[in-house]
Design an enzyme around this catalytic site. Structure first.
Site, PDB file in Angstrom:
ATOM      1  N   LYS A 198       0.850  -1.198   0.000  1.00  0.00           N
ATOM      2  CA  LYS A 198       0.000   0.000   0.000  1.00  0.00           C
ATOM      3  C   LYS A 198       0.885   1.247   0.000  1.00  0.00           C
ATOM      4  CE  LYS A 198      -3.971   1.919   2.583  1.00  0.00           C
ATOM      5  NZ  LYS A 198      -4.877   1.710   3.747  1.00  0.00           N
ATOM      6  N   SER A 221     -10.217  -0.773   6.842  1.00  0.00           N
ATOM      7  CA  SER A 221      -9.572  -0.549   5.545  1.00  0.00           C
ATOM      8  C   SER A 221      -8.838  -1.753   4.970  1.00  0.00           C
ATOM      9  CB  SER A 221      -8.591   0.622   5.634  1.00  0.00           C
ATOM     10  OG  SER A 221      -9.284   1.842   5.555  1.00  0.00           O
ATOM     11  N   SER A 247      -9.901   1.680   2.690  1.00  0.00           N
ATOM     12  CA  SER A 247      -8.994   2.463   1.884  1.00  0.00           C
ATOM     13  C   SER A 247      -7.959   1.631   1.119  1.00  0.00           C
ATOM     14  CB  SER A 247      -8.257   3.472   2.767  1.00  0.00           C
ATOM     15  OG  SER A 247      -7.423   2.815   3.696  1.00  0.00           O
TER      16      SER A 247
END
Lengths: 98, 486
Positions: free
Chosen positions: B78, B177, B153
């Site tokens: 990420k 997330s 997210s």
């Protein structure tokens, strides 16, 4: 709990060091009020004699031996500086001349 | 496609038998990325050349018999995890050109494990969002149906695994997330116990809630990756001390007599009927394996989302103060004095959702409102944690739906923050209480979108959680992965 007006939104933006246009202030007022309305539900929870909990792990100071360790080289630290002069971060003048 | 369809642990076996090399694996994934990435948009930065070099180093390790369990198996990260001299943008204009001067501890750990890094994945700006629609670089598409969001997210990380662009990725979970996008993409995602995995070098959103965790296609692979990540880190004061088990060893144990709690508060009116049915089916499968299903109460869990949005935004407003245009990040041209420079740098660098959360958090912490909002939320947070303490005195794990609905369409919720926040209604409790939780596939909806089931365990209960998940996965069978054929 209460609703938030444009004047308060403007003041909070100043506290947050965030420039908002008049349109953004307007939109922010609407959306923050929607969220605060959603937050009203907490009002009904009985929290008498409940200790606040800021951390999920018990807060204890974490110490280490006071020994010299490597830190980042200056060149690396300054790599992302928007405005660098000889190893310093340059910012607009803070103290005015007389 | 042969390599792409293998689990990580199957690849391990093939690598150790010298039937394939890490270079073969990375080359297969590069081909796949080239084929599907234009449609899915999982990545914001690809590091494919470096990944091939990593693969050669991994092959060298295998040759010298110095490999560990995931040596040679690629991974995606990420884009909020600092990677030395590789752009780490948090998908924000603020950090569009930011080159970290160091690796996050989790990045160091995957490198030491010999895992080639394929690139950095798309996310909601600064991890604030539930659909990747707030990314400065545009959204990721759900590989099951490109008209739908991948969740967020960590949407790019989840989609990259579901699209078979990588066998593994890392995400971060502040309020769901990892678990919500895992559910939307039909894969496994783990939010570990707070403090199990280091946060050092991961750009923070809400420090008392953030936790890094793995995405994988199945439970055993996710357990292997969690074992790589779960290490004490002296650079982080909330990192738990002491050794961690090898989570692979926890799998395959009999779950006869396992006490599974089912909280009635999670079976709300707004819950999608197909999801409710899938979770009931999962509970029946656990029961058939000898688990005992027990009705429990988590009476304050319906207040978790409201609590979460005050705690998270208060911490966010404080964390985001570092972005002032002085040391790194975007600096405005409007620099007539320092305060103007701060205000305009932040106004230009942050998108609307980040601004909204900074504003809400600043308001909740400001004089006159602190007691009514932030302090009140911290008290309810304790009640939520005590609900779990009480529940775990009766049961070993808790099973719920991960999300109230399956993936939604682009644009459906982005205009209404509260409706977007509601997609986290079942996940925020774990972050507030600091306990582990995972999401795993529980079936497909009638419109062919994945459904996730969530398993919570007590603090440091990862072994029992993963073993329950492993047993359930075996009982339910795989839902497969989308082919993305044109």
């Amino acid at each position: 709990m209460s609703t938030i007006d444009r004047k308060t939104v403007y003041r909070v933006a100043d506290l947050a060091r965030l420039y908002l246009t008049d349109d953004e202030i307007e939109q922010m007022t609407v959306s923050l009020n929607k969220i605060l309305e959603f937050e009203e539900q907490l009002k009904g929870v009985n929290t008498d004699n409940v200790e606040p909990m800021a951390q999920a792990v018990p807060g204890v100071n974490v110490m280490r031996e006071d020994v010299v360790e490597n830190s980042l080289p200056l060149r690396e630290v300054m790599l992302n500086a928007p405005d660098e002069v000889e190893g310093f971060f340059r910012v607009p003048r803070i103290i005015e001349k007389d | 496609m042969e390599i792409l369809n293998r689990s990580a642990l199957e690849l391990r076996d093939l690598l150790d038998k010298r039937e394939i090399s890490s270079r073969d694996i990375v080359e297969a994934y590069i081909k796949r990325i080239e084929a599907v990435e234009p449609r899915v948009n999982s990545f914001v930065t690809l590091t494919l050349e470096e990944a091939l070099k990593d693969a050669d180093r991994a092959d060298e390790m295998i040759k010298n018999n110095t490999q560990t369990v995931l040596t040679g198996i690629p991974i995606a990260l990420k884009d909020n995890m600092s990677t030395y001299h590789v752009k780490t943008t948090c998908c924000s204009k603020m950090l569009e050109n930011y080159l970290p001067p160091f690796d996050a501890t989790v990045v160091k750990l995957v490198k030491e494990a010999g895992m080639p890094i394929l690139g950095k994945t798309n996310m909601d700006e600064f991890a604030m969002g539930s659909s990747t629609e707030t990314s400065y670089f545009g959204p990721t598409k759900n590989p099951w149906n490109l008209d739908y969001v991948p969740g967020g997210s960590s949407g790019g990380s989840a989609a990259s695994v579901a699209a078979r662009e990588t066998p593994f990725s890392l995400g971060s979970d502040t309020g769901g997330s990892i678990r919500q996008p895992a559910a939307f993409n039909g894969i496994v995602g783990i939010k570990p116990t707070y403090g199990l995995v280091s946060r050092y070098g991961v750009l923070p959103f809400a420090s008392s809630l953030d936790q890094v965790g793995p995405f994988a296609r199945n439970v055993a692979d996710s357990a292997a990756l969690l074992s790589v990540l779960a290490k004490h880190d002296s650079l982080e004061t909330t990192s738990l001390k002491g050794p961690r088990p090898d989570y692979l060893n926890a799998l395959g144990r009999d779950i006869k007599g396992l006490k599974v709690g089912v909280p009635k508060e999670f079976f709300i009116d707004g819950l999608n009927k197909e999801i409710e049915a899938a979770v009931k089916k999962a509970l029946d499968a656990l029961k058939a394996l000898g688990a005992e299903i027990i009705d429990i109460c988590l009476p304050h869990s319906d207040k978790a989302l409201a609590t979460y949005y005050l705690v998270a935004t208060a911490e966010c407003s404080s964390n985001m103060a570092r972005f002032d245009g002085v040391r790194f990040g975007h600096r405005s041209e409007n620099v007539k004095d320092s305060v103007t420079m701060f205000k305009h740098s932040r106004a230009e660098g942050f998108g609307p959702e980040v601004k909204r959360r900074i504003m809400l958090g600043t308001y909740a912490l400001s004089a006159g409102y602190y007691d009514a909002y932030y302090l009140k939320a911290l008290k309810v947070r304790r009640l939520i944690k005590e609900d779990f303490d009480q529940a775990f005195s009766q049961v070993d794990v808790i099973v719920t739906p991960t999300t109230p609905s399956t993936a939604f369409k682009f644009g459906e919720k982005v205009q209404d923050p509260v409706s977007m926040y509601l997609s986290d209604v079942f996940t925020t409790t774990a972050n507030l209480a600091g306990i582990p939780a995972l999401s795993m596939p529980a079936g497909l909806s009638s419109n062919n979108l994945p459904i996730g089931v969530q398993i919570f365990a007590p603090r440091l209960g990862e072994e029992i959680m993963l073993n329950a998940a492993f047993a359930l996965e075996k009982a339910l069978g795989s839902i497969g992965l989308p082919t993305l054929e044109v």
